[in-house]
Each structure stands twice: as C-alpha cells, then as structure tokens.
Design a protein around this motif. Structure first.
Motif, PDB file in Angstrom:
ATOM      1  N   GLY A  95       0.853  -1.189   0.000  1.00  0.00           N
ATOM      2  CA  GLY A  95       0.000   0.000   0.000  1.00  0.00           C
ATOM      3  C   GLY A  95       0.883   1.231   0.000  1.00  0.00           C
ATOM      4  O   GLY A  95       2.104   1.122   0.115  1.00  0.00           O
ATOM      5  N   PRO A  96       0.260   2.423  -0.088  1.00  0.00           N
ATOM      6  CA  PRO A  96       1.048   3.661  -0.098  1.00  0.00           C
ATOM      7  C   PRO A  96       1.896   3.775   1.176  1.00  0.00           C
ATOM      8  O   PRO A  96       1.387   3.540   2.267  1.00  0.00           O
ATOM      9  N   GLY A  97       3.150   4.082   0.998  1.00  0.00           N
ATOM     10  CA  GLY A  97       4.038   4.288   2.151  1.00  0.00           C
ATOM     11  C   GLY A  97       4.481   3.006   2.826  1.00  0.00           C
ATOM     12  O   GLY A  97       5.199   3.053   3.833  1.00  0.00           O
ATOM     13  N   GLN A  98       4.062   1.862   2.289  1.00  0.00           N
ATOM     14  CA  GLN A  98       4.450   0.613   2.947  1.00  0.00           C
ATOM     15  C   GLN A  98       5.789   0.104   2.422  1.00  0.00           C
ATOM     16  O   GLN A  98       6.251   0.499   1.346  1.00  0.00           O
ATOM     17  N   LEU A  99       6.369  -0.797   3.184  1.00  0.00           N
ATOM     18  CA  LEU A  99       7.718  -1.286   2.886  1.00  0.00           C
ATOM     19  C   LEU A  99       7.811  -2.737   3.335  1.00  0.00           C
ATOM     20  O   LEU A  99       7.254  -3.101   4.365  1.00  0.00           O
ATOM     21  N   VAL A 100       8.511  -3.540   2.553  1.00  0.00           N
ATOM     22  CA  VAL A 100       8.661  -4.944   2.952  1.00  0.00           C
ATOM     23  C   VAL A 100       9.618  -5.049   4.141  1.00  0.00           C
ATOM     24  O   VAL A 100      10.637  -4.363   4.190  1.00  0.00           O
ATOM     25  N   ASP A 101       9.268  -5.905   5.066  1.00  0.00           N
ATOM     26  CA  ASP A 101      10.116  -6.198   6.222  1.00  0.00           C
ATOM     27  C   ASP A 101      11.304  -7.042   5.769  1.00  0.00           C
ATOM     28  O   ASP A 101      11.334  -8.250   5.946  1.00  0.00           O
ATOM     29  N   SER A 102      12.284  -6.379   5.183  1.00  0.00           N
ATOM     30  CA  SER A 102      13.456  -7.127   4.697  1.00  0.00           C
ATOM     31  C   SER A 102      14.379  -7.522   5.852  1.00  0.00           C
ATOM     32  O   SER A 102      15.108  -8.509   5.755  1.00  0.00           O
ATOM     33  N   ASN A 103      14.334  -6.770   6.935  1.00  0.00           N
ATOM     34  CA  ASN A 103      15.256  -7.073   8.045  1.00  0.00           C
ATOM     35  C   ASN A 103      15.065  -8.492   8.579  1.00  0.00           C
ATOM     36  O   ASN A 103      16.034  -9.165   8.923  1.00  0.00           O
ATOM     37  N   GLN A 104      13.813  -8.923   8.649  1.00  0.00           N
ATOM     38  CA  GLN A 104      13.536 -10.263   9.185  1.00  0.00           C
ATOM     39  C   GLN A 104      14.315 -11.334   8.398  1.00  0.00           C
ATOM     40  O   GLN A 104      14.809 -12.297   8.962  1.00  0.00           O
ATOM     41  N   TYR A 105      14.440 -11.103   7.103  1.00  0.00           N
ATOM     42  CA  TYR A 105      15.105 -12.081   6.230  1.00  0.00           C
ATOM     43  C   TYR A 105      16.626 -11.944   6.289  1.00  0.00           C
ATOM     44  O   TYR A 105      17.356 -12.936   6.385  1.00  0.00           O
ATOM     45  N   GLY A 106      17.082 -10.712   6.241  1.00  0.00           N
ATOM     46  CA  GLY A 106      18.530 -10.481   6.325  1.00  0.00           C
ATOM     47  C   GLY A 106      19.080 -10.952   7.671  1.00  0.00           C
ATOM     48  O   GLY A 106      20.098 -11.654   7.731  1.00  0.00           O
ATOM     49  N   LEU A 107      18.381 -10.605   8.736  1.00  0.00           N
ATOM     50  CA  LEU A 107      18.883 -10.959  10.067  1.00  0.00           C
ATOM     51  C   LEU A 107      18.803 -12.459  10.301  1.00  0.00           C
ATOM     52  O   LEU A 107      19.708 -13.058  10.890  1.00  0.00           O
ATOM     53  N   ALA A 108      17.727 -13.087   9.820  1.00  0.00           N
ATOM     54  CA  ALA A 108      17.602 -14.544   9.997  1.00  0.00           C
ATOM     55  C   ALA A 108      18.748 -15.263   9.288  1.00  0.00           C
ATOM     56  O   ALA A 108      19.345 -16.208   9.824  1.00  0.00           O
ATOM     57  N   ALA A 109      19.076 -14.797   8.082  1.00  0.00           N
ATOM     58  CA  ALA A 109      20.169 -15.430   7.332  1.00  0.00           C
ATOM     59  C   ALA A 109      21.492 -15.257   8.077  1.00  0.00           C
ATOM     60  O   ALA A 109      22.292 -16.186   8.185  1.00  0.00           O
ATOM     61  N   TRP A 110      21.705 -14.068   8.611  1.00  0.00           N
ATOM     62  CA  TRP A 110      22.959 -13.813   9.331  1.00  0.00           C
ATOM     63  C   TRP A 110      23.032 -14.666  10.609  1.00  0.00           C
ATOM     64  O   TRP A 110      24.076 -15.248  10.921  1.00  0.00           O
ATOM     65  N   VAL A 111      21.917 -14.737  11.326  1.00  0.00           N
ATOM     66  CA  VAL A 111      21.881 -15.533  12.562  1.00  0.00           C
ATOM     67  C   VAL A 111      22.224 -16.996  12.250  1.00  0.00           C
ATOM     68  O   VAL A 111      23.002 -17.642  12.954  1.00  0.00           O
TER      69      VAL A 111
END
Ligand code: AMP
Ligand code: MG
Length: 404
Positions: free
Chosen positions: A194-210
């Motif tokens: 939607g307008p102004g929305q953004l995908v929660d990419s951190n959940q994926y980046g951080l999970a991969a790093w963990v």
C-alpha cells in the motif's frame, strides 16, 4: 553517546558466556559446525604405528653403505596388514604408503629410487636414516590435549575427532535468537504494498545472518508501533530466546518506544546510542536470561550493527573462546576515495578483491546511505574511518572489517 570501543566493551562484558547447563553431548555425525564445549584427549598415539610415508622398500639404513646396495625382498606389506618378519642384514620389505614398518627396518626408500630384479632390489640413491618413516606418536602422544574447548568444529576438527574415535562430542547447544521487526509501515514480502508501505526485509537479512553465525533464528514477525503490542511481544521474546534482535523503534522519533519499554520490563540498558555511522541509535539491554539488541530499522544500519557489535556477542554467548570474539580486521589499499563526516566512526561497505596479488577494498557503487539496501548485496567488508578522519585517498591504506 558511547564510542564504538566503549559500546563493544559494555556489550562483551554484559553478554554471558554459556555455562554447564548449555552443554549437550551429540553424536560425531551431528557435531559438525557446532562449538566444542570441553577439551578432548585421546588414548591413541598418532600415528598409531611406525609406518611408511611412501610406496617403496623398508630397509636397514646400515645396509645402504656400499652403493648400490642390493637387497633380498623377504616380504610384501600392504597398508592394513601386519609385518610377519624381522629384517635381517641384507634384507628389504616391499612396503606401501601407510603400511606398518617391519621390525629391524628404520628407513624407507621410495620406489622411484630403486630397481627391482625379481626377488631382489637395488637401491639407487641413499636416503637419510629414518627417511619416509612416520614414527608412532610423532604427531600426537596419547593423553596429551588433542582439541581445546571453545573451538568451532569444521572440516579439520571433525576429521581429528573421527580419527580419535570420539563418538559422543560435548558441544554447546545452539543459541535461540528471536527476531522482531517493528514498524507500522512494514508488510510481509507476499503482501501487496500500500502507499508508504515497505517490505520487512530485516527479518530475512537478520535470519540469514543468525543462521550463518550457527544460531537458530526464531522469527516473531512484524509488530506495529503500538506500546502494548510491542511490550507483550518483547516480554514473550525475552522469555523464549537467549538473544533478541529487534529492528526499528530505537531512534528519537514519536514512535520509537523500544528503549522505554525495555526499562519498563526490567531490562538494564547498557547502550543507548553509539558514535557510529550507520547505527547511531543502537540500543543494548540485559535481562536475567536474555541479551537484547534494539537495532536501528534502516536495513544497512541493522546489518552493520550486527556485523560490528552483535557478532562478537553471539560468539561469546555461543561458547567460542575469547580469542575468536573480536572482529577480524585487515589493513588493505582502498581502490576509491572514501569520505566521512568525521564526527562518528564511519563504516563504508564494499568488496575485497585481489589485484596483482594485493588485496584491495572497492567501495560499493551508488549511494552509501543507510537506507540503500540494494548496493549492500555482495558486501564482504566494511572500510572504517575513525572519528576525526574525513577522507582516505584512492590508493591509500584503510582498515577494513571482514564480514563474510
Ligand atoms: P526506524 O529505526 O524505526 O525509525 O526505521 C528507520 C527506517 O528503516 C525507516 O525508513 C523504516 O521504514 C526502515 N525499516 C524499519 N524496519 C524495517 C524492516 N524490518 N525492514 C526494512 N526496513 C525497515
Ligand atoms: Mg520505525
């Protein structure tokens, strides 16, 4: 605001090392990639027997004085068999790599230095006494320390454990690291934006790093910027995980509730902001059984603060020995000019590459802005400009942190 070094010290001091209750015994097969929790010794010598390092002939060195020696072959000893005879003067045994040396022999002559004639062999070149013999116990003596605790079990260590017939391996249990993404603007990757929305990419980046760090990510999803929702999510996370990584909500905006909620929940705030760019609002708090990192929301800031601050803490908490905790620094040549405001320790992202045998840091092209996730892809190092240094000229030396 703390310096990077102060924040690093506080974090490393306050994150606990594992204790006895964190140790489990696993099968040899399951130990790969885990961290050894206690020193291991073996009651075997390595090598187990005097044996040959070559295909060739086992001989008595004293017989080689008159050249070319001509010896009678009395036995053939393949690997895995036991010699039947004791070598007498003038005798040799055909021997293969890894096979036990017969009694009486002290030297092996490699096949390439011999001439075989039926059941006799001529020695064409005289090796030193003891050549190509691997002596029992010359690599390791039974009872000596074999592997120390606090090391990661990689390929070489697994081979050592197997050779020592260590079938049950004491290791630290994997850490559980909870991931919380905070922000009203965030959506899952499978939802329309939607307008102004953004995908929660951190959940994926951080999970991969963990995962890369050998820990177990526990994905707790997106929590909206509402104090009650955040408080109950954090309360649940600190009860179920060893370490919590939340992203967003630690800055100074109206919706940045995390630090206040951590205090309300009984957390002891150790770090509230750091003179680092990116990553200034990094927040760290401790609870009785959990270490909490409130990472900034910007995707680059979140990963850079993980690489710089959370990594050492996870290494300590997971049981690695102290010598492994600190980041890996290198001094290399910078391919490009690097710039910093000079007020905060500045981390610039890019790649290391080998140019004419020398390692060079190449800055990621495009904007070095903490919101620019796109050019962070393939980063394997961060160049660091200390406070007060505003630039590094192309070709000059720069300190880099390896992140891969
Ligand atoms: P905050 O630290 O909450 O002020 O967020 C800073 C910036 O990071 C904002 O532009 C957010 O939209 C963005 N951001 C926050 N959380 C995430 C996330 N989980 N994934 C991607 N971007 C995020
Ligand atoms: Mg936010």
């Amino acid at each position: 605001m703390l310096s990077v070094q102060e924040a690093e010290s506080i974090i490393l001091e306050q994150v606990p090392a594992p204790d006895e209750a964190d140790i489990e015994a696993v099968s040899l097969e399951a130990a790969s990639g885990r961290i050894l929790a206690a020193p291991v010794t073996s009651d075997l010598d390595f090598p187990h027997w005097d044996n040959s390092a070559m295909d060739g002939y086992a001989v008595r060195h004293a017989d080689l004085a008159g050249r070319p020696a001509d010896l009678a072959i009395v036995e053939e000893i393949p690997a895995g068999s036991s010699p039947k005879k004791t070598l007498q003067p003038g005798q040799a045994a055909r021997i293969f790599t890894g096979a036990c040396l017969p009694e009486g022999a002290d030297t092996v002559v490699m096949q390439e230095e011999t001439q075989r004639n039926g059941d006799r062999v001529q020695i064409l070149a005289t090796p030193e006494s003891g050549a190509f013999v691997r002596r029992r116990g010359s690599y390791y003596k039974a009872g000596d320390p074999l592997l120390p605790g606090g090391i990661a079990l990689g390929a070489a260590e697994m081979a050592v454990l197997a050779a020592a017939q260590c079938l049950r391996v004491p290791v630290y249990r994997p850490l559980r690291v909870a991931l919380l993404s905070t922000g009203n603007e965030l959506v899952r990757p499978d939802r329309p934006l939607g307008p102004g929305q953004l995908v929660d990419s951190n959940q994926y980046g951080l999970a991969a790093w963990v995962q890369q760090m050998g820990a177990e990510p526990v994905r707790l999803g997106i929590i909206p910027d509402r104090p009650e929702a955040l408080k109950s999510a954090i309360a649940k996370a600190i009860l179920t995980a060893d370490v919590v990584l939340s992203s967003g909500g630690v800055s100074v905006g109206e919706y940045d509730y995390i630090p206040k909620l951590l205090s309300e929940l009984g957390g002891k705030i150790g770090v509230r902001s750091v003179a680092v760019k990116p990553g200034k609002p990094l927040t760290f708090a401790t609870f009785p059984n959990c270490s909490y990192f409130g990472l900034p929301g910007n995707p680059v800031s979140a990963l850079v603060t993980c690489w710089r601050f959370v990594g050492p803490a996870l290494k300590k908490r997971s049981g690695l020995a102290e010598s492994f905790w600190r980041p890996q620094w290198m001094q290399v040549r910078s391919r490009h000019e690097l710039r910093s405001g000079g007020k905060r320790e500045t981390y610039l992202w890019g790649k290391l590459r080998s140019v004419d045998g020398e390692i060079e840091f190449a800055l990621a092209p495009g904007s070095q802005n903490s919101g620019n996730l796109i050019n962070l892809a393939q980063t394997d190092a961060l160049a660091v400009l200390p406070i007060g240094q505003t630039h590094v000229r192309a070709g000059e030396s720069v300190r880099v942190l390896k992140v891969r």
